[in-house]
Design a protein around this motif. Structure first.
Motif, PDB file in Angstrom:
ATOM      1  N   SER A 167     -46.806 -15.624-156.229  1.00 50.71           N
ATOM      2  CA  SER A 167     -47.788 -16.092-155.170  1.00 50.71           C
ATOM      3  C   SER A 167     -47.854 -17.640-155.268  1.00 50.71           C
ATOM      4  O   SER A 167     -48.110 -18.012-154.408  1.00 50.71           O
ATOM      5  CB  SER A 167     -49.106 -15.130-155.242  1.00 50.71           C
ATOM      6  OG  SER A 167     -49.829 -15.312-154.578  1.00 50.71           O
ATOM      7  N   ARG A 178     -52.053 -17.637-148.096  1.00 55.48           N
ATOM      8  CA  ARG A 178     -51.974 -16.189-148.661  1.00 55.48           C
ATOM      9  C   ARG A 178     -50.620 -15.409-149.014  1.00 55.48           C
ATOM     10  O   ARG A 178     -50.306 -14.540-147.754  1.00 55.48           O
ATOM     11  CB  ARG A 178     -52.868 -15.214-148.579  1.00 55.48           C
ATOM     12  CG  ARG A 178     -54.659 -15.831-148.138  1.00 55.48           C
ATOM     13  CD  ARG A 178     -54.806 -15.816-149.483  1.00 55.48           C
ATOM     14  NE  ARG A 178     -55.343 -14.235-149.522  1.00 55.48           N
ATOM     15  CZ  ARG A 178     -55.534 -13.572-150.542  1.00 55.48           C
ATOM     16  NH1 ARG A 178     -55.314 -14.150-151.935  1.00 55.48           N
ATOM     17  NH2 ARG A 178     -55.821 -12.419-150.934  1.00 55.48           N
ATOM     18  N   VAL A 181     -48.001 -10.008-150.936  1.00 55.88           N
ATOM     19  CA  VAL A 181     -46.892  -9.281-152.430  1.00 55.88           C
ATOM     20  C   VAL A 181     -47.148  -8.053-152.066  1.00 55.88           C
ATOM     21  O   VAL A 181     -47.932  -7.758-151.886  1.00 55.88           O
ATOM     22  CB  VAL A 181     -47.917 -10.139-153.322  1.00 55.88           C
ATOM     23  CG1 VAL A 181     -47.421  -9.385-154.762  1.00 55.88           C
ATOM     24  CG2 VAL A 181     -47.852 -11.854-153.728  1.00 55.88           C
ATOM     25  N   ILE A 210     -54.139 -13.014-155.453  1.00 55.42           N
ATOM     26  CA  ILE A 210     -52.947 -12.249-154.778  1.00 55.42           C
ATOM     27  C   ILE A 210     -53.385 -11.639-153.918  1.00 55.42           C
ATOM     28  O   ILE A 210     -54.480 -10.820-153.408  1.00 55.42           O
ATOM     29  CB  ILE A 210     -52.143 -11.647-155.742  1.00 55.42           C
ATOM     30  CG1 ILE A 210     -52.630 -10.600-156.180  1.00 55.42           C
ATOM     31  CG2 ILE A 210     -51.537 -12.683-156.727  1.00 55.42           C
ATOM     32  CD1 ILE A 210     -51.000  -9.783-156.375  1.00 55.42           C
ATOM     33  N   TYR A 212     -52.464  -8.330-152.052  1.00 54.12           N
ATOM     34  CA  TYR A 212     -51.271  -7.165-152.566  1.00 54.12           C
ATOM     35  C   TYR A 212     -51.231  -6.808-151.393  1.00 54.12           C
ATOM     36  O   TYR A 212     -52.340  -6.072-150.859  1.00 54.12           O
ATOM     37  CB  TYR A 212     -52.155  -6.468-153.760  1.00 54.12           C
ATOM     38  CG  TYR A 212     -50.823  -5.400-154.168  1.00 54.12           C
ATOM     39  CD1 TYR A 212     -49.646  -5.642-154.506  1.00 54.12           C
ATOM     40  CD2 TYR A 212     -51.885  -4.372-153.884  1.00 54.12           C
ATOM     41  CE1 TYR A 212     -49.153  -4.660-154.114  1.00 54.12           C
ATOM     42  CE2 TYR A 212     -51.080  -3.210-154.033  1.00 54.12           C
ATOM     43  CZ  TYR A 212     -50.042  -2.604-154.976  1.00 54.12           C
ATOM     44  OH  TYR A 212     -48.975  -1.937-154.948  1.00 54.12           O
TER      45      TYR A 212
END
Length: 351
Positions: A167, A178, A181, A210, A212
């Motif tokens: 990231s 941002r 991920v 992160i 995600y």
């Protein structure tokens, strides 16, 4: 932008040695006036190659003579123990001693991983280094894939750390603040995958460091669904090599089809601007340069058979990471994660 930047190059690595690295080095110093390159390798070979390109007196191309070479078939442990004056080891030592801010090598991957790990050491809190590289997608921006082979098997914590580092790399090179991920899995549903993948997913969901967005399948890698795709090194290496093979197959079939009939050749001429634009988008040379992240220094691994342009792309990747201070930002993020763990509930402990 930094006013001065120094990068150490392993000139003897790869399939072509100075034949590809010298033209790339010359192009780099012409393109970046603030760049100095330390050319590590056999002085005679490098001097002859520079002379051939009329660059033997360039003030920002400095030769660092090395008496040894790490061959492609050299065992990593042997290279570490017995090749202390190799071009690869000297280039990494220059980074360790702060004489260079990054190292670029197209040499033996296993040896580079082991020697870099030994010489530069890991950043605090990070278990394992990872190889990360950009690959093209349907969108303008590439996707970053890691690990590409530095770690064949990974536990959940290692995959979690890869997500953090990926990231940061994506966010500091060409992505936003941002990056999305994903974990590479056999399906996108939460119930899919083994226990390690599921545990890593839970860890990624629990951290604010992160963005995600869940699991992704292999078919989603190039859709632009994710900015960073995380997987074990065995899976990542196979995925990357498979993609390269498919790209070569398509180009072979396409070229062969164009030669069959006159109409196809005429059509190719008419469509040549579109074909050239498409090739520039997917040309692997521009994505050459896998970074070894997690270390106390910047190390970029170039393909062993890299062309001049591809090796230049690896140098430029090193330049970007130096200017964006990627290792420093990775270290700062993991320091913050450690602080968060001290004040967090058990959901984040030991992550």
């Amino acid at each position: 932008m930094l006013t001065h930047l120094t990068i150490a190059l392993d000139m003897m690595g790869g399939d072509y040695g100075p034949r590809s690295s010298i033209p790339a080095a010359i192009s780099a110093v012409h393109k970046y006036p603030h760049l100095t390159l330390l050319l590590c390798g056999d002085e005679v070979s490098i001097s002859n190659a520079l002379r051939k390109h009329k660059a033997d007196s360039h003030p920002r191309l400095i030769i660092k003579h090395c008496s040894e070479v790490v061959s492609n078939n050299c065992e990593p442990a042997q290279a570490l123990r017995n090749k202390k004056d190799s071009s690869m080891r000297v280039a990494l030592d220059l980074v360790k001693n702060k004489q260079a801010q990054a190292c670029v090598s197209s040499g033996n991957t296993g040896a580079l991983l082991l020697i870099a790990h030994f010489v530069l050491k890991m950043l605090p809190g990070i278990k394992r280094p990872a190889l990360i590289s950009a690959v093209p997608t349907e969108k303008k921006q590439p996707v970053y894939l890691l690990d590409l082979g530095a770690n064949v098997h990974c536990d959940a914590q290692t995959l979690f750390q890869f997500g953090i580092m990926g990231s940061i790399v994506a966010g500091e090179t060409c992505k936003g603040d941002r990056p999305k991920v994903c974990l590479l899995n056999i399906g996108s549903e939460d119930i899919k995958g083994n226990d390690t993948i599921k545990e890593a997913a839970n860890m990624m969901k629990a951290t604010p460091h992160i963005n995600y967005t869940g699991f992704c399948e292999g078919s989603d890698m190039f859709s632009g669904k994710a900015d960073v795709v995380v997987c074990e090194g065995f899976v990542g290496n196979v995925a990357l090599k498979t993609c390269e093979g498919i790209a070569k197959l398509i180009m072979h079939k396409f070229t062969k089809a164009l030669k069959k009939r006159f109409f196809y050749r005429l059509l190719a001429v008419l469509l040549s601007p579109i074909i050239k634009k498409l090739y520039r988008r997917v040309n692997p040379d521009q994505y050459n340069g896998a970074s070894l992240v997690g270390l106390r220094g910047i190390v970029v691994k170039s393909h062993g058979n890299a062309s001049n342009k591809a090796f230049l792309a690896a140098i430029e990747e090193a330049i970007r990471e130096v200017e964006k201070q990627v290792p420093e930002k990775i270290e700062a993020t993991f320091e913050q994660i450690a602080l968060d763990e001290e004040h967090s509930p058990s959901s984040l402990k030991n992550y």
